[in-house]
Design an enzyme around this catalytic site. Structure first.
Site, PDB file in Angstrom:
ATOM      1  N   ASP A  57       0.821  -1.226  -0.194  1.00 30.07           N
ATOM      2  CA  ASP A  57      -0.125  -0.029   0.231  1.00 30.07           C
ATOM      3  C   ASP A  57       0.928   1.311  -0.046  1.00 30.07           C
ATOM      4  O   ASP A  57       0.525   2.384  -0.284  1.00 30.07           O
ATOM      5  CB  ASP A  57      -1.058   0.073   1.386  1.00 30.07           C
ATOM      6  CG  ASP A  57      -0.421  -0.060   2.749  1.00 30.07           C
ATOM      7  OD1 ASP A  57       1.012  -0.285   2.691  1.00 30.07           O
ATOM      8  OD2 ASP A  57      -0.919  -0.279   3.558  1.00 30.07           O
ATOM      9  N   ARG A 278      -5.014   4.595   6.338  1.00 33.35           N
ATOM     10  CA  ARG A 278      -5.461   4.256   5.100  1.00 33.35           C
ATOM     11  C   ARG A 278      -6.327   5.267   4.514  1.00 33.35           C
ATOM     12  O   ARG A 278      -6.934   5.621   5.270  1.00 33.35           O
ATOM     13  CB  ARG A 278      -5.664   2.906   4.568  1.00 33.35           C
ATOM     14  CG  ARG A 278      -4.031   2.041   4.922  1.00 33.35           C
ATOM     15  CD  ARG A 278      -3.501   1.787   3.672  1.00 33.35           C
ATOM     16  NE  ARG A 278      -4.412   0.966   2.653  1.00 33.35           N
ATOM     17  CZ  ARG A 278      -4.695  -0.232   2.629  1.00 33.35           C
ATOM     18  NH1 ARG A 278      -3.910  -0.966   3.114  1.00 33.35           N
ATOM     19  NH2 ARG A 278      -5.598  -0.694   1.701  1.00 33.35           N
ATOM     20  N   TYR A 286       0.231  -3.566  11.112  1.00 34.11           N
ATOM     21  CA  TYR A 286       1.421  -4.564  11.322  1.00 34.11           C
ATOM     22  C   TYR A 286       1.739  -5.047  12.658  1.00 34.11           C
ATOM     23  O   TYR A 286       2.232  -4.398  13.520  1.00 34.11           O
ATOM     24  CB  TYR A 286       2.702  -4.125  10.672  1.00 34.11           C
ATOM     25  CG  TYR A 286       2.495  -4.039   9.113  1.00 34.11           C
ATOM     26  CD1 TYR A 286       2.969  -4.995   8.285  1.00 34.11           C
ATOM     27  CD2 TYR A 286       2.537  -2.710   8.579  1.00 34.11           C
ATOM     28  CE1 TYR A 286       2.922  -4.872   6.888  1.00 34.11           C
ATOM     29  CE2 TYR A 286       2.468  -2.555   7.148  1.00 34.11           C
ATOM     30  CZ  TYR A 286       2.718  -3.649   6.493  1.00 34.11           C
ATOM     31  OH  TYR A 286       2.625  -3.380   4.919  1.00 34.11           O
ATOM     32  N   PRO A 363       7.685  -6.785   4.546  1.00 36.39           N
ATOM     33  CA  PRO A 363       6.994  -5.510   3.889  1.00 36.39           C
ATOM     34  C   PRO A 363       6.822  -4.183   4.613  1.00 36.39           C
ATOM     35  O   PRO A 363       6.476  -3.037   4.064  1.00 36.39           O
ATOM     36  CB  PRO A 363       5.642  -6.101   3.720  1.00 36.39           C
ATOM     37  CG  PRO A 363       5.283  -7.042   4.636  1.00 36.39           C
ATOM     38  CD  PRO A 363       6.787  -7.746   4.813  1.00 36.39           C
TER      39      PRO A 363
HETATM   40  P1  FAD Z   1       3.962  -9.833  -7.484  1.00 38.61           P
HETATM   41  O1  FAD Z   1       3.134  -8.859  -6.966  1.00 38.61           O
HETATM   42  O2  FAD Z   1       4.020 -11.088  -6.616  1.00 38.61           O
HETATM   43  O3  FAD Z   1       3.247 -10.401  -8.840  1.00 38.61           O
HETATM   44  C1  FAD Z   1       3.435 -11.415  -9.395  1.00 38.61           C
HETATM   45  C2  FAD Z   1       2.345 -11.857 -10.527  1.00 38.61           C
HETATM   46  O4  FAD Z   1       3.021 -13.100 -11.181  1.00 38.61           O
HETATM   47  C3  FAD Z   1       1.211 -12.110  -9.921  1.00 38.61           C
HETATM   48  O5  FAD Z   1       0.268 -11.390 -10.453  1.00 38.61           O
HETATM   49  C4  FAD Z   1       1.223 -13.609 -10.249  1.00 38.61           C
HETATM   50  O6  FAD Z   1      -0.150 -14.062 -10.101  1.00 38.61           O
HETATM   51  C5  FAD Z   1       1.986 -13.823 -11.360  1.00 38.61           C
HETATM   52  N1  FAD Z   1       2.641 -15.037 -11.525  1.00 38.61           N
HETATM   53  C6  FAD Z   1       3.261 -15.736 -10.559  1.00 38.61           C
HETATM   54  N2  FAD Z   1       3.518 -17.010 -10.972  1.00 38.61           N
HETATM   55  C7  FAD Z   1       3.567 -17.087 -12.035  1.00 38.61           C
HETATM   56  C8  FAD Z   1       3.693 -18.069 -13.475  1.00 38.61           C
HETATM   57  N3  FAD Z   1       4.389 -19.039 -13.168  1.00 38.61           N
HETATM   58  N4  FAD Z   1       2.970 -17.720 -14.583  1.00 38.61           N
HETATM   59  C9  FAD Z   1       2.161 -16.439 -14.859  1.00 38.61           C
HETATM   60  N5  FAD Z   1       2.259 -15.699 -13.751  1.00 38.61           N
HETATM   61  C10 FAD Z   1       2.625 -15.750 -12.760  1.00 38.61           C
HETATM   62  N6  FAD Z   1       5.601  -3.045  -1.093  1.00 38.61           N
HETATM   63  C11 FAD Z   1       5.702  -1.898  -1.129  1.00 38.61           C
HETATM   64  O7  FAD Z   1       6.292  -1.108  -1.998  1.00 38.61           O
HETATM   65  N7  FAD Z   1       4.939  -1.136  -0.296  1.00 38.61           N
HETATM   66  C12 FAD Z   1       4.039  -1.760   0.768  1.00 38.61           C
HETATM   67  O8  FAD Z   1       3.577  -0.926   1.584  1.00 38.61           O
HETATM   68  C13 FAD Z   1       4.149  -3.168   0.754  1.00 38.61           C
HETATM   69  N8  FAD Z   1       3.410  -3.549   1.848  1.00 38.61           N
HETATM   70  C14 FAD Z   1       3.201  -4.904   1.671  1.00 38.61           C
HETATM   71  C15 FAD Z   1       2.510  -5.680   2.638  1.00 38.61           C
HETATM   72  C16 FAD Z   1       2.046  -7.114   2.625  1.00 38.61           C
HETATM   73  C17 FAD Z   1       1.483  -7.656   3.535  1.00 38.61           C
HETATM   74  C18 FAD Z   1       2.991  -7.783   1.655  1.00 38.61           C
HETATM   75  C19 FAD Z   1       2.625  -9.116   1.506  1.00 38.61           C
HETATM   76  C20 FAD Z   1       3.757  -7.251   0.610  1.00 38.61           C
HETATM   77  C21 FAD Z   1       3.555  -5.844   0.788  1.00 38.61           C
HETATM   78  N9  FAD Z   1       4.830  -5.351  -0.211  1.00 38.61           N
HETATM   79  C22 FAD Z   1       4.959  -3.904  -0.177  1.00 38.61           C
HETATM   80  C23 FAD Z   1       5.432  -5.940  -1.099  1.00 38.61           C
HETATM   81  C24 FAD Z   1       4.829  -5.843  -2.714  1.00 38.61           C
HETATM   82  O9  FAD Z   1       3.374  -6.478  -2.380  1.00 38.61           O
HETATM   83  C25 FAD Z   1       5.561  -6.688  -3.421  1.00 38.61           C
HETATM   84  O10 FAD Z   1       6.964  -6.491  -3.240  1.00 38.61           O
HETATM   85  C26 FAD Z   1       4.985  -6.387  -4.675  1.00 38.61           C
HETATM   86  O11 FAD Z   1       3.862  -7.106  -5.048  1.00 38.61           O
HETATM   87  C27 FAD Z   1       6.003  -7.340  -5.820  1.00 38.61           C
HETATM   88  O12 FAD Z   1       5.630  -7.045  -7.202  1.00 38.61           O
HETATM   89  P2  FAD Z   1       5.929  -8.143  -8.191  1.00 38.61           P
HETATM   90  O13 FAD Z   1       5.191  -7.766  -9.395  1.00 38.61           O
HETATM   91  O14 FAD Z   1       7.357  -8.196  -8.426  1.00 38.61           O
HETATM   92  O15 FAD Z   1       5.427  -9.498  -7.672  1.00 38.61           O
END
Ligand code: FAD
Length: 677
Positions: A57, A278, A286, A363
């Site tokens: 977020d 929020r 958290y 996070p």
């Molecule tokens: P993801 O968001 O994990 O996206 C990966 C995508 O790939 C998903 O849509 C998934 O469905 C898809 N996928 C996975 N495997 C496959 C496959 N084999 N084939 C096709 N598609 C696939 N970050 C912040 O910057 N600020 C915050 O405040 C923050 N708070 C957080 C709070 C919590 C509780 C959590 C759990 C995380 C938080 N984060 C925060 C971290 C943040 O959510 C992640 O770092 C971010 O989502 C990473 O983005 P991404 O696109 O790399 O991966």
């Protein structure tokens, strides 16, 4: 001979989370860059929908600047809650929590944006709309598609994919014993093993297709399939801790006075809690779970974790204040750990990994989504300009050298920060096992600069002309690969160049101050003119253009820029507009009312088009505006008001080169190292 249908594309993005969507949006914005054929981009995701609640977020200043360069920061800014102040709560001598300090949430004056919070699902929505708008519908997320094999060939990467059924594409929820029917995020948590992944990998599902891509970008999250397909040398390395935290998004019913402030609360014996106010009356908590510990396998039993257990821990930490809720939007739990992949790109420079696929951490510092999006923002324009035949493939080496170092810094920051947060507060100076609250505050203050995303400082490379060791990562594969095309410059030489624009450090993002449009006097934050459309920019600080000697310097520089054998003409594809791959923007310091755009500024600074006339949006003046104050840009950028200087800016707004107006040959050399001139 297989009868599986085959398709060719320039780029295949695997995963449509924040990193994948940022890559897709960046490609969509490259449509104005001329090329023989349009860039073909596909983005697939194994899930049937985007996320709608929970997860990340926090949006840091740099992410908002990037959103603005893509055209949707205003949507996030309006909808989000703004984080203004952090309150620190610590136990007093009797062990009761009390407010001990307040600090600003974002360091004052760093950026025109401050940190805001908004649910990840909304950010994904803004991306989807932006991709649709700028690609004209050509790029859209293809859901419920699973990649099953990847082979790197001479020319292309062959990826076989399979369509999933609705059931296979919908992750199971682990909601047990909760008060209401609430979405939980445990399926994405690091407390979950690979069981769900294995289930769908075994699925016999629907049709198959082979996608032959020039480039593949794996943005498929912490359990990245793409990373595993590249081999064990890409596996994440690092460590997990025993600290388990829960997360709840609730509308709180409480007498705690700072519930609408960001708070860091250390209780005497019950653990720590962070409050994140929020949008829509929601508050994210958290909550440290002291009662849950990892078992012999090193992982906590997630079936024991319920919203009631998490909330009970929050109530204890907040005592003597009371807290309850009727509405919970989302909850999850995670185990703190920091892990990073040794490599972000395959040596062929055809397959790249971005986001959680190559770095994971806790996070609470609000970094994962931001850093993940910034990874693919760094990569996409490079891949796009190479696929379009405009730039030299050597610039791809900078993806790993630039972004892995940022990830490494993030891991170190999170390692320190999360341990200080999870530790018990020290009772007094003799309590060596406890965490000193002064040290915690200091880490918070220092962390705030890092957390804003504005301390990123890229090292020397083909894209960044500065002194230093291009292989300073200490990673041998990076050291040897990153040397080609690096512009050599000594420390002394660099100091002289940098002194021309002290407020624009080479390797850092172009900071923003207000300037006025010469033609219409409208104030602009200069960064608003640095759109993420794939174009490099030359920012000409023209100085006092009314001084005859300075005017002559500007004329000589512009004559060279416009010459038919100069790099600008040679980098621009035949028949395309002169500003289609490199745009020149000017800021002068003479009096606006005494200067005339057409009389005082050479044509290349405001090019003429037979259909649309002169370009009135490229020349700006450093002057006070009628309604919005004075940006004092020359002073803030540290540029001499008489003599000016020249700055080359990359498509992602990072400063690549600084020099005098007479340093045309060096500027030419910079661009010749990047473009296929
Ligand atoms: P993801 O968001 O994990 O996206 C990966 C995508 O790939 C998903 O849509 C998934 O469905 C898809 N996928 C996975 N495997 C496959 C496959 N084999 N084939 C096709 N598609 C696939 N970050 C912040 O910057 N600020 C915050 O405040 C923050 N708070 C957080 C709070 C919590 C509780 C959590 C759990 C995380 C938080 N984060 C925060 C971290 C943040 O959510 C992640 O770092 C971010 O989502 C990473 O983005 P991404 O696109 O790399 O991966």
């Amino acid at each position: 001979q297989s009868d599986i249908p085959e398709t060719n594309v320039d780029v295949l993005i695997i995963g449509a989370g924040p990193a994948g969507l940022m890559a897709a949006a960046s490609f969509a914005h490259l449509t104005a860059i001329p090329s023989a054929s349009p860039l073909s981009v596909r983005i697939i995701d194994k899930r049937s929908t985007k996320i709608f609640s929970g997860q990340a977020d926090g949006l840091q200043c740099r992410s908002l600047e990037i959103f603005d360069s893509l055209g949707f920061a205003d949507r996030a800014w309006k909808e989000a809650n703004h984080m203004i102040e952090i309150c620190m709560w610590n136990p007093d001598a009797t062990g009761i929590i009390q407010r001990s300090d307040r600090i600003p949430d974002t360091i004052v004056g760093l950026s025109r944006f401050q940190q805001i919070v908004l649910q990840q699902g909304r950010i994904e929505r803004f991306f989807l709309d932006n991709i649709q708008k700028y690609s004209g519908g050509a790029i859209k997320v293809e859901r419920a598609i699973l990649p099953t094999s990847l082979q790197i060939g001479e020319e292309r990467v062959k990826v076989t994919v399979r369509k999933l059924t609705e059931e296979e594409a919908t992750p199971p929820q682990a909601t047990t014993g909760s008060k209401s029917d609430v979405t939980d995020g445990l399926f994405r948590s690091n407390l979950v093993g690979d069981d769900y992944e294995d289930k769908i990998t075994d699925a016999k599902g629907g049709e198959e297709e082979v996608i032959n891509a020039k480039f593949v970008i794996g943005c498929d999250g912490a359990r990245s399939w793409t990373r595993r397909a590249l081999g064990p040398e890409f596996e994440l390395q690092g460590e997990a801790t025993d600290f388990i935290w829960g997360v709840m998004d609730i509308i709180p019913l409480t007498d705690f006075p700072d519930i609408r402030m960001r708070c860091a609360i250390h209780s005497a014996n019950d653990g720590s809690l962070m409050v994140i106010p929020r949008e829509n009356r929601l508050v994210r908590l958290y909550i440290q779970l002291k009662e849950v510990t990892p078992d012999a396998s090193g992982r906590a039993d997630r079936s024991k974790i319920t919203p009631e257990l998490i909330f009970g821990a929050a109530q204890k930490i907040l005592r003597p204040y009371k807290i309850d809720y009727e509405y919970c939007d989302w909850w999850t739990a995670y185990q703190i750990g920091q892990r990073i992949s040794p490599s972000f790109s395959h040596p062929s420079n055809k397959v790249f990994l971005a986001g959680d696929a190559v770095h994971t951490h806790s996070p609470k510092a609000g970094q994962g989504m931001n850093v993940s999006m910034q990874d693919s923002f760094n990569l996409a324009w490079k891949v796009g300009l190479i696929a379009k035949g405009i730039c030299h493939p050597r610039i791809l080496d900078t993806y790993q050298s630039e972004r892995r170092r940022v990830a490494q810094d993030l891991i170190e920051f999170d390692h320190k920060f999360s341990r200080l947060f999870s530790g018990r507060p020290a009772k007094d100076v003799m309590d060596a096992e406890g965490v000193s609250m002064a040290e915690f505050k200091d880490a918070f203050l220092k962390g705030n600069l890092f957390a804003s995303g504005l301390s990123v400082d890229y090292g020397p490379s083909s894209l960044v002309v500065k002194s230093g060791d291009p292989g300073e990562l200490g990673d041998r594969s990076v050291r040897s690969r990153n040397l080609e095309g690096v512009r050599r410059i000594t420390v002394e030489e660099f100091e002289v160049k940098q002194s021309l624009a002290k407020g624009l450090p080479v390797g850092m993002r172009f900071n923003s101050f207000k300037v006025l449009n010469q033609a219409c006097a409208r104030p602009w934050h200069f960064q608003e003119r640095l759109k993420a459309d794939g174009r490099f920019r030359i920012v000409l600080f023209a100085g006092d253009i009314l001084d005859p000697a300075q005017k002559q310097r500007v004329k000589v520089f512009c004559d060279k820029l416009s010459s038919s054998n100069g790099f600008m003409r040679r980098a621009t594809p035949e028949g395309a507009k002169i500003d289609s791959v490199i745009e020149v923007l000017t800021i002068h310091s003479a009096k606006r009312t005494e200067t005339e755009l057409l009389r005082d500024f050479p044509d290349i600074l405001h090019p003429f088009d037979p259909h649309t006339g002169w370009d009135y949006n490229k020349v700006f003046v450093d002057e006070e505006s009628y309604h919005e104050g004075f940006g004092d840009a020359y002073k803030n950028y540290g540029v001499d008001k008489e003599k000016g200087c020249v700055v080359a800016v990359r498509p992602d707004q990072y400063v690549g080169w600084v020099g005098e107006l007479e340093d045309f040959e060096q500027l030419q050399e910079y661009f010749e190292g990047i473009f296929l001139v």
